[in-house]
Every structure is written in C-alpha cells, then in structure tokens.
Write a protein that holds these residues in place. Structure first.
Motif, PDB file in Angstrom:
ATOM      1  N   ASP A 137       0.799  -1.226   0.000  1.00 26.86           N
ATOM      2  CA  ASP A 137       0.000   0.000   0.000  1.00 26.86           C
ATOM      3  C   ASP A 137       0.839   1.287   0.000  1.00 26.86           C
ATOM      4  N   ASN A 138       2.158   1.139  -0.089  1.00 24.35           N
ATOM      5  CA  ASN A 138       3.072   2.289  -0.081  1.00 24.35           C
ATOM      6  C   ASN A 138       2.972   3.132   1.186  1.00 24.35           C
ATOM      7  N   MET A 139       2.403   2.577   2.223  1.00 21.93           N
ATOM      8  CA  MET A 139       2.348   3.254   3.521  1.00 21.93           C
ATOM      9  C   MET A 139       3.361   2.554   4.419  1.00 21.93           C
ATOM     10  N   TRP A 140       4.361   3.283   4.866  1.00 17.54           N
ATOM     11  CA  TRP A 140       5.436   2.686   5.655  1.00 17.54           C
ATOM     12  C   TRP A 140       5.373   3.209   7.064  1.00 17.54           C
ATOM     13  N   SER A 141       5.785   2.418   8.015  1.00 17.65           N
ATOM     14  CA  SER A 141       5.783   2.814   9.422  1.00 17.65           C
ATOM     15  C   SER A 141       7.006   2.214  10.095  1.00 17.65           C
ATOM     16  N   GLU A 142       7.224   2.633  11.308  1.00 19.33           N
ATOM     17  CA  GLU A 142       8.330   2.072  12.092  1.00 19.33           C
ATOM     18  C   GLU A 142       8.115   0.573  12.317  1.00 19.33           C
ATOM     19  N   GLN A 143       6.878   0.196  12.549  1.00 22.28           N
ATOM     20  CA  GLN A 143       6.553  -1.223  12.742  1.00 22.28           C
ATOM     21  C   GLN A 143       6.868  -2.029  11.479  1.00 22.28           C
ATOM     22  N   LYS A 144       6.508  -1.488  10.318  1.00 21.23           N
ATOM     23  CA  LYS A 144       6.803  -2.178   9.064  1.00 21.23           C
ATOM     24  C   LYS A 144       8.302  -2.241   8.825  1.00 21.23           C
ATOM     25  N   GLU A 145       9.020  -1.195   9.192  1.00 23.93           N
ATOM     26  CA  GLU A 145      10.483  -1.194   9.041  1.00 23.93           C
ATOM     27  C   GLU A 145      11.104  -2.304   9.881  1.00 23.93           C
ATOM     28  N   THR A 146      10.624  -2.464  11.111  1.00 28.04           N
ATOM     29  CA  THR A 146      11.114  -3.524  11.995  1.00 28.04           C
ATOM     30  C   THR A 146      10.829  -4.898  11.392  1.00 28.04           C
ATOM     31  N   GLU A 147       9.621  -5.074  10.880  1.00 25.64           N
ATOM     32  CA  GLU A 147       9.250  -6.350  10.258  1.00 25.64           C
ATOM     33  C   GLU A 147      10.093  -6.605   9.011  1.00 25.64           C
ATOM     34  N   PHE A 148      10.328  -5.560   8.224  1.00 30.73           N
ATOM     35  CA  PHE A 148      11.166  -5.657   7.020  1.00 30.73           C
ATOM     36  C   PHE A 148      12.569  -6.136   7.391  1.00 30.73           C
ATOM     37  N   GLU A 149      13.165  -5.523   8.390  1.00 34.01           N
ATOM     38  CA  GLU A 149      14.506  -5.909   8.839  1.00 34.01           C
ATOM     39  C   GLU A 149      14.521  -7.356   9.343  1.00 34.01           C
ATOM     40  N   HIS A 150      13.478  -7.738  10.056  1.00 30.39           N
ATOM     41  CA  HIS A 150      13.366  -9.112  10.553  1.00 30.39           C
ATOM     42  C   HIS A 150      13.286 -10.104   9.382  1.00 30.39           C
ATOM     43  N   LEU A 151      12.491  -9.773   8.373  1.00 30.34           N
ATOM     44  CA  LEU A 151      12.344 -10.663   7.216  1.00 30.34           C
ATOM     45  C   LEU A 151      13.636 -10.734   6.395  1.00 30.34           C
ATOM     46  N   LEU A 152      14.370  -9.632   6.307  1.00 29.94           N
ATOM     47  CA  LEU A 152      15.678  -9.671   5.630  1.00 29.94           C
ATOM     48  C   LEU A 152      16.628 -10.614   6.358  1.00 29.94           C
ATOM     49  N   ALA A 153      16.641 -10.513   7.681  1.00 25.77           N
ATOM     50  CA  ALA A 153      17.505 -11.395   8.477  1.00 25.77           C
ATOM     51  C   ALA A 153      17.069 -12.853   8.332  1.00 25.77           C
ATOM     52  N   GLN A 154      15.777 -13.067   8.293  1.00 28.16           N
ATOM     53  CA  GLN A 154      15.253 -14.434   8.119  1.00 28.16           C
ATOM     54  C   GLN A 154      15.668 -14.982   6.748  1.00 28.16           C
ATOM     55  N   ALA A 155      15.570 -14.170   5.715  1.00 24.92           N
ATOM     56  CA  ALA A 155      15.988 -14.605   4.377  1.00 24.92           C
ATOM     57  C   ALA A 155      17.490 -14.910   4.365  1.00 24.92           C
ATOM     58  N   ALA A 156      18.264 -14.078   5.035  1.00 21.15           N
ATOM     59  CA  ALA A 156      19.710 -14.277   5.074  1.00 21.15           C
ATOM     60  C   ALA A 156      20.092 -15.589   5.749  1.00 21.15           C
ATOM     61  N   SER A 157      19.242 -16.056   6.640  1.00 23.67           N
ATOM     62  CA  SER A 157      19.538 -17.303   7.361  1.00 23.67           C
ATOM     63  C   SER A 157      19.202 -18.540   6.530  1.00 23.67           C
ATOM     64  N   GLN A 158      18.597 -18.335   5.371  1.00 23.71           N
ATOM     65  CA  GLN A 158      18.204 -19.454   4.512  1.00 23.71           C
ATOM     66  C   GLN A 158      19.073 -19.491   3.266  1.00 23.71           C
ATOM     67  N   ALA A 159      19.658 -20.621   3.017  1.00 24.02           N
ATOM     68  CA  ALA A 159      20.487 -20.770   1.824  1.00 24.02           C
ATOM     69  C   ALA A 159      19.592 -20.864   0.589  1.00 24.02           C
ATOM     70  N   PRO A 160      20.009 -20.255  -0.512  1.00 24.53           N
ATOM     71  CA  PRO A 160      19.230 -20.401  -1.749  1.00 24.53           C
ATOM     72  C   PRO A 160      19.139 -21.872  -2.153  1.00 24.53           C
ATOM     73  N   THR A 161      18.037 -22.218  -2.781  1.00 22.71           N
ATOM     74  CA  THR A 161      17.857 -23.551  -3.349  1.00 22.71           C
ATOM     75  C   THR A 161      17.855 -23.408  -4.869  1.00 22.71           C
ATOM     76  N   THR A 162      17.913 -24.501  -5.557  1.00 20.93           N
ATOM     77  CA  THR A 162      17.822 -24.436  -7.019  1.00 20.93           C
ATOM     78  C   THR A 162      16.513 -23.766  -7.429  1.00 20.93           C
ATOM     79  N   LYS A 163      15.440 -24.108  -6.739  1.00 22.97           N
ATOM     80  CA  LYS A 163      14.121 -23.542  -7.063  1.00 22.97           C
ATOM     81  C   LYS A 163      14.074 -22.025  -6.836  1.00 22.97           C
ATOM     82  N   THR A 164      14.574 -21.564  -5.693  1.00 22.00           N
ATOM     83  CA  THR A 164      14.502 -20.122  -5.411  1.00 22.00           C
ATOM     84  C   THR A 164      15.450 -19.337  -6.316  1.00 22.00           C
ATOM     85  N   LEU A 165      16.636 -19.874  -6.584  1.00 19.45           N
ATOM     86  CA  LEU A 165      17.557 -19.205  -7.513  1.00 19.45           C
ATOM     87  C   LEU A 165      16.962 -19.133  -8.914  1.00 19.45           C
TER      88      LEU A 165
END
Length: 126
Positions: free
Chosen positions: A32-60
C-alpha cells in the motif's frame, strides 16, 4: 524514491533467491506504499530471516528468471542460448548463471539491476 522503497528495490531479487515466503511477506508490507516504524522492523526481521536461509535451485531459478525478463528482448541469440544452458545446469553449488546475468546487467546498463543486491553479489562471485 523513499528510503524503504530503495531498500526493497535493492534487496528484492536477493530475498527472492533466498526465500519465497519472505519475499511474499515483504511484498505485502510494501503493497500500500504506507510505511511505518513497525513495518520497518518487520522488514529488517524478514531480511535477516531470508539471510539465514540458503538459496535452493528452485529459489535461484525463480529469481534469475525474473532478472532474465530485463534481457529477453534485447539480448543476442547467443546470450539467450547461454542463459538457457546455464539455467538448465543451475544449482546453488554450481551457479554460473548469476555472474552471467551480472555481466549482462553491466553490458546493457540496466539501472534497476545495477542497484540490485543479487546482481552485485553475483558480480563479486565472478
């Protein structure tokens, strides 16, 4: 562009290459293009979660197919043939496709991809 939009553009294909679930969750956050501090925190959390997962053939494969969309109408027949060959043999342990797509990014100067974390990391591999 707003900072969070720049951060998302930078990380978009990289997240996709690591976790489709994290990608979908971030896409919904940004929807919705509406950003908040809460969304920023969730965004950072999801980036860290993605970083903890190795790419697979399917995701690459999924991420690289999205990147390929920038080139499919402007590349040479030889580049298309190389793309298809590298896609067919792609594994996280044998990733020649990322550096190839990074080379195309530089050759064709695709601005969005030049600023992409996935392409920058692929360039560092080559």
């Amino acid at each position: 562009m707003i900072k969070w939009q720049e951060d998302w553009a930078y990380n978009k294909y990289w997240v996709m290459a690591h976790s489709q679930a994290c990608y979908e969750q971030i896409r919904l956050l940004a929807k919705d293009n509406m950003w908040s501090e809460q969304k920023e925190t969730e965004f950072e959390h999801l980036l860290a979660q993605a970083a903890s997962q190795a790419p697979t053939t399917k995701t690459l494969t999924n991420a690289y197919q999205h990147v390929w969309g920038y080139f499919k109408k402007i590349c040479t027949p030889q580049e298309k043939q190389t793309y298809l060959l590298l896609l067919q043999k792609l594994t996280p342990q044998d990733d020649e496709l990322g550096p190839f797509l990074s080379g195309l990014t530089n050759k064709y100067q695709v601005t969005y991809l030049l600023n992409s974390r996935l392409m920058q990391e692929a360039q560092a591999q080559s």
